[in-house]
Design a protein around this motif. Structure first.
Motif, PDB file in Angstrom:
ATOM      1  N   SER A  25       0.847  -1.194   0.000  1.00  0.00           N
ATOM      2  CA  SER A  25       0.000   0.000   0.000  1.00  0.00           C
ATOM      3  C   SER A  25       0.885   1.248   0.000  1.00  0.00           C
ATOM      4  N   PHE A  26       0.250   2.348  -0.347  1.00  0.00           N
ATOM      5  CA  PHE A  26       0.953   3.617  -0.455  1.00  0.00           C
ATOM      6  C   PHE A  26       0.258   4.625   0.449  1.00  0.00           C
ATOM      7  N   GLU A  27       1.054   5.484   1.082  1.00  0.00           N
ATOM      8  CA  GLU A  27       0.528   6.472   2.037  1.00  0.00           C
ATOM      9  C   GLU A  27      -0.261   5.788   3.153  1.00  0.00           C
ATOM     10  N   GLU A  28       0.278   4.670   3.639  1.00  0.00           N
ATOM     11  CA  GLU A  28      -0.351   3.883   4.710  1.00  0.00           C
ATOM     12  C   GLU A  28      -0.093   4.552   6.053  1.00  0.00           C
ATOM     13  N   TYR A  83       1.714  -0.029  18.573  1.00  0.00           N
ATOM     14  CA  TYR A  83       1.021  -0.270  19.842  1.00  0.00           C
ATOM     15  C   TYR A  83       0.330   0.983  20.369  1.00  0.00           C
ATOM     16  N   TYR A  84       1.000   2.124  20.297  1.00  0.00           N
ATOM     17  CA  TYR A  84       0.443   3.360  20.843  1.00  0.00           C
ATOM     18  C   TYR A  84      -0.467   4.097  19.871  1.00  0.00           C
ATOM     19  N   ARG A  85      -0.654   3.542  18.681  1.00  0.00           N
ATOM     20  CA  ARG A  85      -1.575   4.091  17.672  1.00  0.00           C
ATOM     21  C   ARG A  85      -1.261   5.536  17.318  1.00  0.00           C
ATOM     22  N   ILE A  86       0.036   5.809  17.167  1.00  0.00           N
ATOM     23  CA  ILE A  86       0.449   7.142  16.724  1.00  0.00           C
ATOM     24  C   ILE A  86       1.349   6.976  15.503  1.00  0.00           C
ATOM     25  N   GLY A  87       1.487   8.024  14.745  1.00  0.00           N
ATOM     26  CA  GLY A  87       2.410   8.019  13.617  1.00  0.00           C
ATOM     27  C   GLY A  87       1.742   8.420  12.327  1.00  0.00           C
ATOM     28  N   GLY A  88       2.516   9.071  11.498  1.00  0.00           N
ATOM     29  CA  GLY A  88       2.042   9.520  10.194  1.00  0.00           C
ATOM     30  C   GLY A  88       2.083   8.405   9.164  1.00  0.00           C
ATOM     31  N   LYS A  89       2.147   8.796   7.913  1.00  0.00           N
ATOM     32  CA  LYS A  89       2.058   7.837   6.801  1.00  0.00           C
ATOM     33  C   LYS A  89       3.440   7.431   6.292  1.00  0.00           C
ATOM     34  N   ALA A  90       3.490   6.200   5.777  1.00  0.00           N
ATOM     35  CA  ALA A  90       4.682   5.713   5.076  1.00  0.00           C
ATOM     36  C   ALA A  90       4.436   5.841   3.591  1.00  0.00           C
ATOM     37  N   GLY A 138      17.136   3.141  -4.258  1.00  0.00           N
ATOM     38  CA  GLY A 138      17.823   3.759  -3.129  1.00  0.00           C
ATOM     39  C   GLY A 138      16.873   4.261  -2.055  1.00  0.00           C
ATOM     40  N   ILE A 139      15.627   3.802  -2.062  1.00  0.00           N
ATOM     41  CA  ILE A 139      14.635   4.255  -1.098  1.00  0.00           C
ATOM     42  C   ILE A 139      15.058   3.885   0.333  1.00  0.00           C
ATOM     43  N   PRO A 140      14.916   4.817   1.284  1.00  0.00           N
ATOM     44  CA  PRO A 140      15.183   4.469   2.678  1.00  0.00           C
ATOM     45  C   PRO A 140      14.150   3.442   3.136  1.00  0.00           C
ATOM     46  N   PHE A 141      14.556   2.521   4.017  1.00  0.00           N
ATOM     47  CA  PHE A 141      13.618   1.513   4.488  1.00  0.00           C
ATOM     48  C   PHE A 141      13.791   1.259   5.974  1.00  0.00           C
ATOM     49  N   PHE A 142      12.736   0.724   6.569  1.00  0.00           N
ATOM     50  CA  PHE A 142      12.731   0.373   7.988  1.00  0.00           C
ATOM     51  C   PHE A 142      11.970  -0.930   8.134  1.00  0.00           C
ATOM     52  N   ILE A 143      12.529  -1.864   8.901  1.00  0.00           N
ATOM     53  CA  ILE A 143      11.851  -3.130   9.155  1.00  0.00           C
ATOM     54  C   ILE A 143      11.106  -3.007  10.471  1.00  0.00           C
ATOM     55  N   LEU A 144       9.784  -3.121  10.401  1.00  0.00           N
ATOM     56  CA  LEU A 144       8.909  -2.975  11.552  1.00  0.00           C
ATOM     57  C   LEU A 144       8.541  -4.343  12.092  1.00  0.00           C
ATOM     58  N   GLY A 145       8.702  -4.525  13.379  1.00  0.00           N
ATOM     59  CA  GLY A 145       8.275  -5.768  14.009  1.00  0.00           C
ATOM     60  C   GLY A 145       6.793  -5.697  14.333  1.00  0.00           C
ATOM     61  N   GLN A 146       6.457  -5.933  15.571  1.00  0.00           N
ATOM     62  CA  GLN A 146       5.060  -5.895  16.000  1.00  0.00           C
ATOM     63  C   GLN A 146       4.594  -4.471  16.334  1.00  0.00           C
ATOM     64  N   GLY A 147       5.497  -3.510  16.313  1.00  0.00           N
ATOM     65  CA  GLY A 147       5.115  -2.117  16.539  1.00  0.00           C
ATOM     66  C   GLY A 147       4.992  -1.726  17.993  1.00  0.00           C
ATOM     67  N   SER A 148       5.465  -2.577  18.909  1.00  0.00           N
ATOM     68  CA  SER A 148       5.297  -2.271  20.331  1.00  0.00           C
ATOM     69  C   SER A 148       6.437  -1.447  20.909  1.00  0.00           C
ATOM     70  N   ASN A 149       7.583  -1.434  20.298  1.00  0.00           N
ATOM     71  CA  ASN A 149       8.735  -0.702  20.831  1.00  0.00           C
ATOM     72  C   ASN A 149       9.179   0.422  19.915  1.00  0.00           C
ATOM     73  N   VAL A 150       8.213   1.055  19.273  1.00  0.00           N
ATOM     74  CA  VAL A 150       8.560   2.110  18.332  1.00  0.00           C
ATOM     75  C   VAL A 150       7.553   3.256  18.448  1.00  0.00           C
ATOM     76  N   LEU A 151       8.067   4.468  18.359  1.00  0.00           N
ATOM     77  CA  LEU A 151       7.218   5.655  18.294  1.00  0.00           C
ATOM     78  C   LEU A 151       7.468   6.301  16.940  1.00  0.00           C
ATOM     79  N   VAL A 152       6.415   6.459  16.171  1.00  0.00           N
ATOM     80  CA  VAL A 152       6.540   7.013  14.823  1.00  0.00           C
ATOM     81  C   VAL A 152       6.109   8.476  14.842  1.00  0.00           C
ATOM     82  N   SER A 153       6.889   9.299  14.207  1.00  0.00           N
ATOM     83  CA  SER A 153       6.585  10.723  14.109  1.00  0.00           C
ATOM     84  C   SER A 153       5.274  10.943  13.349  1.00  0.00           C
ATOM     85  N   ASP A 154       4.556  11.977  13.710  1.00  0.00           N
ATOM     86  CA  ASP A 154       3.343  12.343  12.971  1.00  0.00           C
ATOM     87  C   ASP A 154       3.679  12.771  11.542  1.00  0.00           C
TER      88      ASP A 154
END
Length: 105
Positions: A19-22, A29-36, A59-75
């Motif tokens: 998906s795009f702009e997900e 876990y904390y249900r915060i964060g902007g779009k990828a 050359g796109i930057p990438f991040f491997i997300l686990g279950q999302g419990s130990n991460v805070l994503v910027s808005d």
């Protein structure tokens, strides 16, 4: 062609969820964060190879997300590719050390 367009134009080779702009708030876990820009849940080794090709090609930057419990994503989100590996179904095969052939389970 920009990185996101590469993933859009080559998506027929991807069997997982793409998906795009997900909104990343749906995946933390904390249900915060902007779009990828690009969000991928691969379901096979060929999907992983396709994603690696896309990363190498664009050359796109990438991040491997686990279950999302130990991460805070910027808005502001993530301008790149998020890989979530929760549906990856890789079988584990035990090899016979003498013959290098898979052993029955």
């Amino acid at each position: 062609m920009n990185a996101v367009e590469w993933f859009r134009q080559n998506s027929e080779r991807f069997s997982g969820q793409l998906s795009f702009e997900e909104s990343l708030s749906k995946h933390t876990y904390y249900r915060i964060g902007g779009k990828a820009s690009v969000f991928a849940i691969p379901s096979s080794i060929s999907d992983l190879k396709w994603l690696a090709d896309g990363i190498k090609e664009t050359g796109i930057p990438f991040f491997i997300l686990g279950q999302g419990s130990n991460v805070l994503v910027s808005d502001a989100g993530f301008q790149g590719l998020i890989l979530k590996l929760s549906r990856l179904n890789l079988g584990i095969e035990f090899l016979d050390q003498q013959s290098d052939r898979p052993q029955p389970r």
